[in-house]
Design a protein around this motif. Structure first.
Motif, mmCIF file in Angstrom:
data_model
loop_
_atom_site.group_PDB
_atom_site.id
_atom_site.type_symbol
_atom_site.label_atom_id
_atom_site.label_comp_id
_atom_site.label_asym_id
_atom_site.label_seq_id
_atom_site.Cartn_x
_atom_site.Cartn_y
_atom_site.Cartn_z
ATOM 1 N N GLN A 33 -37.201 98.114 24.865
ATOM 2 C CA GLN A 33 -37.438 96.903 24.524
ATOM 3 C C GLN A 33 -36.585 96.292 23.363
ATOM 4 O O GLN A 33 -36.047 96.885 22.532
ATOM 5 C CB GLN A 33 -38.904 97.061 23.403
ATOM 6 C CG GLN A 33 -40.194 97.236 24.309
ATOM 7 C CD GLN A 33 -41.616 96.978 23.477
ATOM 8 O OE1 GLN A 33 -41.427 97.653 22.471
ATOM 9 N NE2 GLN A 33 -42.413 96.021 23.719
ATOM 10 N N ALA A 35 -35.912 92.618 20.945
ATOM 11 C CA ALA A 35 -36.287 91.265 20.585
ATOM 12 C C ALA A 35 -35.337 90.283 20.676
ATOM 13 O O ALA A 35 -33.937 90.556 20.259
ATOM 14 C CB ALA A 35 -36.868 91.478 19.077
ATOM 15 N N ILE A 74 -39.889 88.803 23.183
ATOM 16 C CA ILE A 74 -39.626 90.351 23.371
ATOM 17 C C ILE A 74 -39.589 90.789 24.745
ATOM 18 O O ILE A 74 -40.212 89.924 25.688
ATOM 19 C CB ILE A 74 -40.720 91.203 22.898
ATOM 20 C CG1 ILE A 74 -40.879 90.953 21.441
ATOM 21 C CG2 ILE A 74 -40.428 92.794 23.200
ATOM 22 C CD1 ILE A 74 -42.120 91.403 20.678
ATOM 23 N N LEU A 127 -43.265 84.705 22.272
ATOM 24 C CA LEU A 127 -44.223 84.907 21.343
ATOM 25 C C LEU A 127 -44.499 83.411 21.054
ATOM 26 O O LEU A 127 -43.824 82.443 20.895
ATOM 27 C CB LEU A 127 -43.362 85.416 19.926
ATOM 28 C CG LEU A 127 -42.897 86.698 19.862
ATOM 29 C CD1 LEU A 127 -41.967 87.032 18.715
ATOM 30 C CD2 LEU A 127 -43.603 87.984 20.547
ATOM 31 N N ILE A 131 -41.453 84.556 14.922
ATOM 32 C CA ILE A 131 -41.444 85.308 13.583
ATOM 33 C C ILE A 131 -40.217 85.108 12.791
ATOM 34 O O ILE A 131 -38.830 85.301 13.387
ATOM 35 C CB ILE A 131 -41.551 86.863 13.610
ATOM 36 C CG1 ILE A 131 -42.924 87.006 14.419
ATOM 37 C CG2 ILE A 131 -41.406 87.661 12.320
ATOM 38 C CD1 ILE A 131 -43.095 88.784 15.016
ATOM 39 N N CYS A 142 -35.709 95.804 14.174
ATOM 40 C CA CYS A 142 -36.866 94.776 13.683
ATOM 41 C C CYS A 142 -38.026 95.293 13.776
ATOM 42 O O CYS A 142 -39.031 94.624 13.905
ATOM 43 C CB CYS A 142 -36.787 93.472 14.590
ATOM 44 S SG CYS A 142 -37.163 93.882 16.146
ATOM 45 N N SER A 143 -38.136 96.712 13.921
ATOM 46 C CA SER A 143 -39.453 97.610 14.085
ATOM 47 C C SER A 143 -40.448 97.184 12.724
ATOM 48 O O SER A 143 -41.805 96.990 13.212
ATOM 49 C CB SER A 143 -39.508 98.965 13.936
ATOM 50 O OG SER A 143 -38.275 99.459 14.767
ATOM 51 N N PHE A 146 -43.314 93.744 13.396
ATOM 52 C CA PHE A 146 -44.359 93.525 14.202
ATOM 53 C C PHE A 146 -45.661 94.151 13.963
ATOM 54 O O PHE A 146 -45.685 95.362 13.559
ATOM 55 C CB PHE A 146 -44.101 93.958 15.572
ATOM 56 C CG PHE A 146 -42.830 93.025 16.369
ATOM 57 C CD1 PHE A 146 -43.244 92.001 17.044
ATOM 58 C CD2 PHE A 146 -41.494 93.487 16.198
ATOM 59 C CE1 PHE A 146 -42.184 91.135 17.470
ATOM 60 C CE2 PHE A 146 -40.592 92.655 16.520
ATOM 61 C CZ PHE A 146 -41.017 91.403 17.083
#
Length: 146
Positions: A33, A35, A74, A127, A131, A142-143, A146
């Motif tokens: 994953q 972002a 994402i 998104l 954000i 960037c965990s 979210f």
């Protein structure tokens, strides 16, 4: 989750599903994953290119309203290819396990010069509410966002 900061309009073109390869001068072994973060810089000349402008126009975007300083989407970083040859008809690239021929239209949306890397982005999910985030160089974590 990792993130990558990308200048505009390139970040929006990725989030819109129009740009499938992010191009870099460096290779990454990261897969998973990712972002897509729009940095604060807008390359206004690129926004005025007729091809790019037409893509942005269809989504109601222009150099004046591109989101900046925000995570827009994402996706999954599927593979990283090194560009091995380029011509007017196609770009050839290879990873550790695959060969790839990149369409010239796609190549127009990035610097796919010989020796550079094409990061293959799949499963794009824009998104609904981007954000706000401060970007960084290279891949960054960037965990907690979210």
């Amino acid at each position: 989750m990792k993130a990558i900061t990308i200048r505009q309009p390139w970040a929006s073109l990725i989030a819109l599903g129009q740009k499938h390869y992010e191009t870099r001068s460096w290779k990454t072994n990261y897969r998973g994953q990712l972002a897509i973060h729009a940095g604060l810089t807008i390359e206004k000349g690129a926004c005025l290119d007729p091809y790019i402008k037409s893509i942005l126009d269809k989504s109601g975007l222009s150099q004046h309203n591109l989101p900046t300083g925000r995570i827009l989407a994402i996706c999954r970083l599927n593979d990283c290819y090194k560009v091995t040859a380029e011509s007017d008809e196609h770009i050839l690239a290879e990873s550790d396990s695959h060969f790839l021929s990149i369409d010239p239209e796609e190549a127009f949306l990035g610097d796919l010069s010989k020796g550079r890397y094409a990061w293959e982005l799949e499963d794009m999910q824009a998104l609904l509410k981007p954000i706000k985030a401060k970007g960084k160089q290279s891949l960054w974590d960037c965990s907690g966002m979210f």
